[in-house]
Design a protein around this motif. Sequence first.
Motif, PDB file in Angstrom:
ATOM      1  N   LYS A  32       0.824  -1.211   0.000  1.00 28.44           N
ATOM      2  CA  LYS A  32       0.000   0.000   0.000  1.00 28.44           C
ATOM      3  C   LYS A  32       0.859   1.262   0.000  1.00 28.44           C
ATOM      4  CE  LYS A  32      -3.712  -2.127   2.751  1.00 28.44           C
ATOM      5  NZ  LYS A  32      -4.431  -2.055   4.053  1.00 28.44           N
ATOM      6  N   GLU A  33       1.937   1.240   0.774  1.00 29.56           N
ATOM      7  CA  GLU A  33       2.774   2.438   0.928  1.00 29.56           C
ATOM      8  C   GLU A  33       4.181   2.042   1.331  1.00 29.56           C
ATOM      9  OE1 GLU A  33       2.972   6.604   3.571  1.00 29.56           O
ATOM     10  OE2 GLU A  33       1.823   4.865   4.285  1.00 29.56           O
ATOM     11  N   VAL A  34       5.166   2.746   0.771  1.00 27.85           N
ATOM     12  CA  VAL A  34       6.554   2.692   1.245  1.00 27.85           C
ATOM     13  C   VAL A  34       6.968   4.113   1.563  1.00 27.85           C
ATOM     14  CG1 VAL A  34       8.951   2.119   0.742  1.00 27.85           C
ATOM     15  CG2 VAL A  34       7.121   0.699  -0.181  1.00 27.85           C
ATOM     16  N   ARG A  35       7.349   4.345   2.791  1.00 29.09           N
ATOM     17  CA  ARG A  35       7.803   5.679   3.175  1.00 29.09           C
ATOM     18  C   ARG A  35       9.214   5.597   3.743  1.00 29.09           C
ATOM     19  NH1 ARG A  35       5.887   8.957   7.718  1.00 29.09           N
ATOM     20  NH2 ARG A  35       4.071   7.597   7.851  1.00 29.09           N
ATOM     21  N   VAL A  36      10.108   6.388   3.169  1.00 33.00           N
ATOM     22  CA  VAL A  36      11.470   6.458   3.696  1.00 33.00           C
ATOM     23  C   VAL A  36      11.458   7.411   4.886  1.00 33.00           C
ATOM     24  CG1 VAL A  36      13.870   7.058   3.222  1.00 33.00           C
ATOM     25  CG2 VAL A  36      12.462   6.009   1.423  1.00 33.00           C
ATOM     26  N   LEU A  37      11.636   6.860   6.086  1.00 35.44           N
ATOM     27  CA  LEU A  37      11.652   7.698   7.290  1.00 35.44           C
ATOM     28  C   LEU A  37      12.935   8.508   7.380  1.00 35.44           C
ATOM     29  CD1 LEU A  37      10.145   5.242   9.929  1.00 35.44           C
ATOM     30  CD2 LEU A  37       8.968   6.982   8.574  1.00 35.44           C
ATOM     31  N   GLY A  38      13.993   8.004   6.746  1.00 35.13           N
ATOM     32  CA  GLY A  38      15.233   8.764   6.748  1.00 35.13           C
ATOM     33  C   GLY A  38      16.434   7.883   6.484  1.00 35.13           C
TER      34      GLY A  38
END
Length: 369
Positions: free
Chosen positions: A356-362
Amino acid sequence: MINDDQNTTNSLDLAQIRQDIDSVDQQLQQLINRRARLAEAVAKAKFASEENPLFYRPEREAQVLRNVMERNEGPLSDTTMARLFREIMSACLALEAPQSIAFLGPVGTYTHSAVLKHFGQDAVIRPLPTIDEVFREVEAGSAHYGLVPVENSSEGVVNHTLDCFKTSHLNVIGEVELRIHHQFLISSNTRKDSIKQIYAHQQTLAQCRGWLDAHYPGVERVAMSSNAEAARRIRNEWHSAAIASETAASLYDLEILHGNIEDNPENTTRFLVIGREKVPESGNDKTSLLISAHDRAGALLEILAPFAKHNISLTSIETRPALPEKWAYVFFIDLEGHVAQDNVKAAIEEIRPLVKEVRVLGSYPVAVL
């Protein structure tokens, strides 16, 4: 026997050594001030050329500290030398632009100790009562950066911190690893043979259970909101002790009756530094991802396959409920490498259509100290 001539020679040698030390101290002082003036010049150049200049550069500081350790020839240890440079860098950064750091308080906690370890004594500290408020303070720009605990080697992850990342768009820009040494503290009023209560955070009491069972069996253990609060409380009590950090002992003027009482001497807590900017490569980096998966069999296996394909080592995988959905989950994954690297970018792009989603936190430097 040592004769008078030998005594005279030894005293002359010692006098000369002291003169040499004084001379070196003078040179060091001049060089440190020269470095400080260069830091001021950097600040002027940034203000002249940038609209919203950044002064804290995690990748640059990590590179400097690594270089310090690599070229160190002793007799001081690499870590000791790096810590000296950390404080010099902290003082110079304060000349450029004082940095305010929000953290889970109160003062005297291990999180406070982690702030001092990472940012040095010249950081402007802002203790806050909850992890949520640390995130909000940095999001609002009321603090430059925040520092929050994320996992302990003995007790596992800090779920509250992971949950905050689900709704926040702040970036992870650094990490701090702090060896946790618990100190058994008493005040000047304490009667050592009449201790009836021992105050500490619940997690700390658990980490010292074996030692407490052996040395203070039957003494009531009282869980507090923080170890710093435990230390503060015993200042005016004669029948109690606290378990807290050396920082708390110094802050509240308490005596360390027994040192390093933790059952696991390797007990370590990892903290994350959060900020609004992204961090360039430092040469030795980690990347943190948040991945929201579909609720289907084999979802995690599908996510992990691209990392193996591109030869990426994962250092941590944690799962949290994707509220308010029922039976849906998000994965927090830490990996070796920076998102700017080709293999990391390729793996992430292969995962995107599967979830659904891939988010690079850092992406951020691996802890140096």
